[in-house]
Scaffold this motif. Sequence first.
Motif, PDB file in Angstrom:
ATOM      1  N   LEU A  33       1.097  -1.164  -0.093  1.00 61.26           N
ATOM      2  CA  LEU A  33       0.375   0.354  -0.295  1.00 61.26           C
ATOM      3  C   LEU A  33       0.812   0.934   0.228  1.00 61.26           C
ATOM      4  CD1 LEU A  33      -3.017  -1.051   2.574  1.00 61.26           C
ATOM      5  CD2 LEU A  33      -3.049  -0.883   0.241  1.00 61.26           C
ATOM      6  N   PRO A  34       0.840   2.527  -0.704  1.00 65.98           N
ATOM      7  CA  PRO A  34       1.855   3.149  -0.824  1.00 65.98           C
ATOM      8  C   PRO A  34       1.689   4.692   0.426  1.00 65.98           C
ATOM      9  CG  PRO A  34      -0.321   3.659  -2.237  1.00 65.98           C
ATOM     10  CD  PRO A  34      -1.454   2.520  -1.674  1.00 65.98           C
ATOM     11  N   ASP A  35       2.435   5.558  -0.175  1.00 66.32           N
ATOM     12  CA  ASP A  35       2.740   6.173   1.296  1.00 66.32           C
ATOM     13  C   ASP A  35       1.876   7.199   1.001  1.00 66.32           C
ATOM     14  OD1 ASP A  35       3.945   7.417  -1.206  1.00 66.32           O
ATOM     15  OD2 ASP A  35       5.891   7.447  -0.373  1.00 66.32           O
ATOM     16  N   SER A  36       2.266   8.192   1.876  1.00 68.49           N
ATOM     17  CA  SER A  36       0.942   9.340   2.286  1.00 68.49           C
ATOM     18  C   SER A  36       0.728  10.193   1.225  1.00 68.49           C
ATOM     19  CB  SER A  36       1.022  10.776   3.005  1.00 68.49           C
ATOM     20  OG  SER A  36       2.426  11.226   3.081  1.00 68.49           O
ATOM     21  N   ARG A  37       1.840  10.325  -0.082  1.00 73.05           N
ATOM     22  CA  ARG A  37       1.654  11.558  -1.126  1.00 73.05           C
ATOM     23  C   ARG A  37       0.695  10.247  -1.998  1.00 73.05           C
ATOM     24  NH1 ARG A  37       4.211  12.096  -6.307  1.00 73.05           N
ATOM     25  NH2 ARG A  37       6.075  10.281  -5.720  1.00 73.05           N
ATOM     26  N   LYS A  38       1.620   9.319  -2.178  1.00 73.66           N
ATOM     27  CA  LYS A  38       0.925   8.502  -3.648  1.00 73.66           C
ATOM     28  C   LYS A  38      -0.755   7.649  -3.362  1.00 73.66           C
ATOM     29  CE  LYS A  38       4.560   5.933  -5.196  1.00 73.66           C
ATOM     30  NZ  LYS A  38       5.742   5.190  -5.573  1.00 73.66           N
ATOM     31  N   SER A  39      -0.693   8.139  -1.892  1.00 73.08           N
ATOM     32  CA  SER A  39      -2.561   7.593  -1.021  1.00 73.08           C
ATOM     33  C   SER A  39      -3.524   8.616  -1.808  1.00 73.08           C
ATOM     34  CB  SER A  39      -2.319   7.154   0.095  1.00 73.08           C
ATOM     35  OG  SER A  39      -2.005   8.187   1.023  1.00 73.08           O
ATOM     36  N   LEU A  40      -2.829  10.193  -1.644  1.00 71.42           N
ATOM     37  CA  LEU A  40      -3.474  11.144  -2.188  1.00 71.42           C
ATOM     38  C   LEU A  40      -4.068  11.262  -3.451  1.00 71.42           C
ATOM     39  CD1 LEU A  40      -4.411  13.741  -0.792  1.00 71.42           C
ATOM     40  CD2 LEU A  40      -2.501  14.498  -1.420  1.00 71.42           C
ATOM     41  N   LEU A  41      -3.228  10.647  -4.052  1.00 79.36           N
ATOM     42  CA  LEU A  41      -3.561  11.063  -5.333  1.00 79.36           C
ATOM     43  C   LEU A  41      -4.288   9.768  -5.976  1.00 79.36           C
ATOM     44  CD1 LEU A  41       0.085  11.468  -7.338  1.00 79.36           C
ATOM     45  CD2 LEU A  41      -1.174  12.788  -7.405  1.00 79.36           C
ATOM     46  N   ILE A  42      -4.226   8.066  -4.728  1.00 81.20           N
ATOM     47  CA  ILE A  42      -5.847   7.156  -5.277  1.00 81.20           C
ATOM     48  C   ILE A  42      -7.044   7.257  -4.856  1.00 81.20           C
ATOM     49  CG2 ILE A  42      -6.313   4.583  -4.296  1.00 81.20           C
ATOM     50  CD1 ILE A  42      -3.014   4.654  -4.375  1.00 81.20           C
ATOM     51  N   ARG A  43      -6.394   8.638  -3.586  1.00 82.21           N
ATOM     52  CA  ARG A  43      -8.029   8.931  -3.261  1.00 82.21           C
ATOM     53  C   ARG A  43      -8.572   9.654  -4.335  1.00 82.21           C
ATOM     54  NH1 ARG A  43      -9.032   8.077   1.991  1.00 82.21           N
ATOM     55  NH2 ARG A  43      -6.954   6.489   3.409  1.00 82.21           N
ATOM     56  N   GLU A  44      -8.079  10.597  -4.945  1.00 81.55           N
ATOM     57  CA  GLU A  44      -8.718  11.551  -6.027  1.00 81.55           C
ATOM     58  C   GLU A  44      -9.109  11.147  -6.795  1.00 81.55           C
ATOM     59  OE1 GLU A  44      -6.046  14.410  -6.342  1.00 81.55           O
ATOM     60  OE2 GLU A  44      -6.088  15.934  -4.611  1.00 81.55           O
ATOM     61  N   PHE A  45      -8.507   9.627  -7.021  1.00 85.25           N
ATOM     62  CA  PHE A  45      -8.733   9.491  -8.133  1.00 85.25           C
ATOM     63  C   PHE A  45     -10.133   8.628  -7.936  1.00 85.25           C
ATOM     64  CE2 PHE A  45      -9.161   5.538 -10.013  1.00 85.25           C
ATOM     65  CZ  PHE A  45      -9.309   5.269 -11.612  1.00 85.25           C
ATOM     66  N   VAL A  46     -10.556   7.855  -6.356  1.00 86.40           N
ATOM     67  CA  VAL A  46     -11.675   7.084  -6.781  1.00 86.40           C
ATOM     68  C   VAL A  46     -12.779   8.503  -6.291  1.00 86.40           C
ATOM     69  CG1 VAL A  46     -12.620   5.784  -4.412  1.00 86.40           C
ATOM     70  CG2 VAL A  46     -10.393   5.442  -4.832  1.00 86.40           C
ATOM     71  N   ASN A  47     -12.448   9.427  -5.321  1.00 85.47           N
ATOM     72  CA  ASN A  47     -13.502  10.657  -5.356  1.00 85.47           C
ATOM     73  C   ASN A  47     -13.842  10.747  -6.478  1.00 85.47           C
ATOM     74  OD1 ASN A  47     -13.757  10.154  -2.884  1.00 85.47           O
ATOM     75  ND2 ASN A  47     -12.268  12.074  -2.360  1.00 85.47           N
ATOM     76  N   SER A  48     -13.256  10.741  -7.619  1.00 90.22           N
ATOM     77  CA  SER A  48     -13.880  11.723  -9.009  1.00 90.22           C
ATOM     78  C   SER A  48     -15.229  10.132  -9.369  1.00 90.22           C
ATOM     79  CB  SER A  48     -13.165  11.353  -9.972  1.00 90.22           C
ATOM     80  OG  SER A  48     -12.203   9.593 -10.461  1.00 90.22           O
ATOM     81  N   GLY A  49     -14.649   9.388  -9.118  1.00 88.19           N
ATOM     82  CA  GLY A  49     -16.140   8.120  -9.078  1.00 88.19           C
ATOM     83  C   GLY A  49     -15.541   6.852 -10.026  1.00 88.19           C
ATOM     84  N   ARG A  50     -14.177   6.394  -9.846  1.00 89.26           N
ATOM     85  CA  ARG A  50     -13.669   5.909 -10.631  1.00 89.26           C
ATOM     86  C   ARG A  50     -13.159   4.398  -9.325  1.00 89.26           C
ATOM     87  NH1 ARG A  50     -10.106   8.748 -14.338  1.00 89.26           N
ATOM     88  NH2 ARG A  50     -10.770  10.551 -12.639  1.00 89.26           N
ATOM     89  N   SER A  51     -12.754   3.496 -10.470  1.00 86.19           N
ATOM     90  CA  SER A  51     -12.550   2.119  -9.731  1.00 86.19           C
ATOM     91  C   SER A  51     -11.328   1.618  -9.197  1.00 86.19           C
ATOM     92  CB  SER A  51     -13.344   0.715  -9.995  1.00 86.19           C
ATOM     93  OG  SER A  51     -14.323   1.627 -10.495  1.00 86.19           O
ATOM     94  N   VAL A  52     -10.953   0.852  -7.711  1.00 86.17           N
ATOM     95  CA  VAL A  52      -9.192   1.225  -7.322  1.00 86.17           C
ATOM     96  C   VAL A  52      -9.773  -1.025  -7.133  1.00 86.17           C
ATOM     97  CG1 VAL A  52      -7.341   0.836  -6.245  1.00 86.17           C
ATOM     98  CG2 VAL A  52      -8.416   3.132  -7.380  1.00 86.17           C
ATOM     99  N   MET A  53      -9.145  -1.244  -7.275  1.00 83.15           N
ATOM    100  CA  MET A  53      -8.478  -2.816  -6.787  1.00 83.15           C
ATOM    101  C   MET A  53      -7.285  -2.756  -6.460  1.00 83.15           C
ATOM    102  SD  MET A  53     -11.297  -5.510  -8.609  1.00 83.15           S
ATOM    103  CE  MET A  53     -11.003  -7.046  -7.539  1.00 83.15           C
ATOM    104  N   PHE A  54      -7.258  -3.570  -5.012  1.00 81.96           N
ATOM    105  CA  PHE A  54      -5.936  -3.721  -4.728  1.00 81.96           C
ATOM    106  C   PHE A  54      -6.030  -5.833  -4.343  1.00 81.96           C
ATOM    107  CE2 PHE A  54      -7.211   0.117  -2.755  1.00 81.96           C
ATOM    108  CZ  PHE A  54      -5.865   0.788  -2.899  1.00 81.96           C
ATOM    109  N   PHE A  55      -4.974  -6.182  -4.723  1.00 77.48           N
ATOM    110  CA  PHE A  55      -4.220  -7.002  -4.469  1.00 77.48           C
ATOM    111  C   PHE A  55      -3.341  -7.597  -3.480  1.00 77.48           C
ATOM    112  CE2 PHE A  55      -7.150  -7.528  -8.269  1.00 77.48           C
ATOM    113  CZ  PHE A  55      -7.596  -8.586  -8.350  1.00 77.48           C
ATOM    114  N   PRO A  56      -2.599  -8.609  -3.024  1.00 77.92           N
ATOM    115  CA  PRO A  56      -2.359  -8.164  -2.013  1.00 77.92           C
ATOM    116  C   PRO A  56      -0.735  -8.315  -2.570  1.00 77.92           C
ATOM    117  CG  PRO A  56      -2.846 -10.722  -2.496  1.00 77.92           C
ATOM    118  CD  PRO A  56      -3.790  -9.462  -3.093  1.00 77.92           C
TER     119      PRO A  56
END
Length: 672
Positions: free
Chosen positions: A393-416
């Motif tokens: 799982l990414p650090d705070s900077r990359k996780s912020l990008l992913i949060r913005e991506f999700v907030n725009s209505g799109r999807s994320v799938m995490f695999f271990p």
Amino acid sequence: MTFLQPFLLFALPLMGLPVLIHFVNQNRHRTVNWAATMFLVQAKRMARGMARLRYLLILLFRMLAIAGLIFAVSRPMTAGWLGLTAGGAPETTLILLDRSVSMEARDPRTRRSKRETALQKLSQLLQDIGRNTELVLFDSVSSDPRIVDSPADLADIPQTGPSETAADIPGLLQRAVEYIAAGETGRTDVWICSDLRKSDWDSSSGRWDTIRRQLEQREGVRLYLLAYPDQAAANMAVSVSGVHRRETSEGAELLMDIRVNRTADTDMDVNVPLSVVIDGARSTLNIKVSGSEFVRNGHAIAIDRETLSGWGRVELPDDSNTADNSYRFVYAEAPIQKTTVVSDAFSHGEYLRLAAGTSSDHRQLAEAELLTPDQVEAIDWEQTALLIWQAPLPDSRKSLLIREFVNSGRSVMFFPPHQPTSNELFGCRWTVWKSNAVPLKISRWRTESDLLSSTGSGMPLPLGKINVYRHCGLESERANVLGSFNGGDSLLLRAFTDRGAVYYCTSLPGTGHSTFIDNGVVFYVMIQRALARGTAALGNARHLECGTLTEFEGNRWQPLDELSERVLMSARSSRAGLYSIDDVHYAFNRPLSEDLPQIITEENVEALFDGIDFTRLNDSAGSATALASEVWRMFLVLMIVALIAEAVLCLPSRRTAKSAASNAVADFSYTG
């Protein structure tokens, strides 16, 4: 039973008044022995037994008459269900209202929906017995608590109106439990008004264990379920998918897949005129529905060649639920279904890339790229519909990008990842890998909606054929379990987000981990559904489910048709409609999970509330039976009957009158 005027019950000791008068009369006259009457007294003693019983009955009926009068003026209340009003009014009453589409099913005679019936009955009940109770409403659209000034206002406030959303009953109940704990509400009644749709109740969710445990710890909380489990006798629901524009030699046409689901007691064929409205022009398509559904794929409607984007809707005639009789769509140039896979292992990443880059619709362009965690800067965040992350799982900077991506209505799938870290994202964190000597089987999964739902024909995905040899532990604060193993661990979870979708899958495709590749249907469908969800938020024609946006986001939308113009601005996010903003068209529709008629069984409900002070009340749309009613008439009748019986007993008997006449004749003869 309870009383609207309970203080009048303090008058019940007045029942002893006839007895008191009796004793007073006995001692009011001084006894003087007189020979002429002593004979009569002696004769009377011979019949004392019957006379005494008669006198006691007279006293008893007088006491009952007084008791009946006191109970009648105290206005007793009772209900058709034992114990409904026992214990009097609570300090706080919470109403958890299911405003989902299925609650709009109406009674054909009264035309009142399940939601309207529940509100009317609760309003009447609370006006009768809950005048001094604080009333708090939790509706399934916002889930926010709202204090209602008067029960009479319940049916008139916007938060109890119809909506085209689904309901999250465990989420709603969780909010209510938090409110009770935070507010120390004292003695509290919780009313749940719902039609028990399986997709809304999500009885397999782990949240129920937490809710049950918290309610068991709260004293003075009573739970009532006002249930409307009856299915509409004849209802149809229409939906449209795969809408896209195509150039032809003669101009252009619009292609779409049309589905009609039917709930009926019969399998007889029925002809249905289906209205299709495109950019304001209406046409009629006559279809024949056989069995439980009708499907027509690739239905073509000619449009102008110059029309590159637009809107439309498909409509059914009125039936028992008008909320699912229409479906909106918009069209424009379709966006590319783009997926970015970030993986720290090439083999697993390649499996994921192939599954995402092969479109399930030959009319839809799809592409997928594979990157390493060090190449995150190269992600095209604007054009990507689905992000698959198989890395720590990414650090705070990359996780912020992913949060913005999700907030725009799109999807994320995490695999271990191969080396889990302590990082956390969306309330979830990987723990350690677990190897299973005996392959784990997927024993429970959610079939009503989301990635593991059954196919359009109702067939479940073959998850039971999947073997999992290794999976990674996952800790989550709040997540919805979509599939779990027979040992209790989860296979697939969906994290709670305001917008977009975030999934965590705990195993990987490939040898040594699972048979996702050998039985590729589940794996492929899972990836494609996540991609389709993310793509819906891209392009100039976007299809969204009602309830996925906040109330305030609709303020700038411009209605595209006359039906959308009638929707209040504050209700746009929860009602179906067609809107545009900045050249982007939006079509809002009900979640298709609302078309599934399955409800949870009575045994499921009992298990969910096991150990809780719980009462279930079954009702039906349009029913006129009150939850509780006054029964003072019954006590008034009791009083009248007691008075009549007392009057009959006071009449002189014929034998007594005849004896008196004989004695009078004898006395006259003796005197003569």
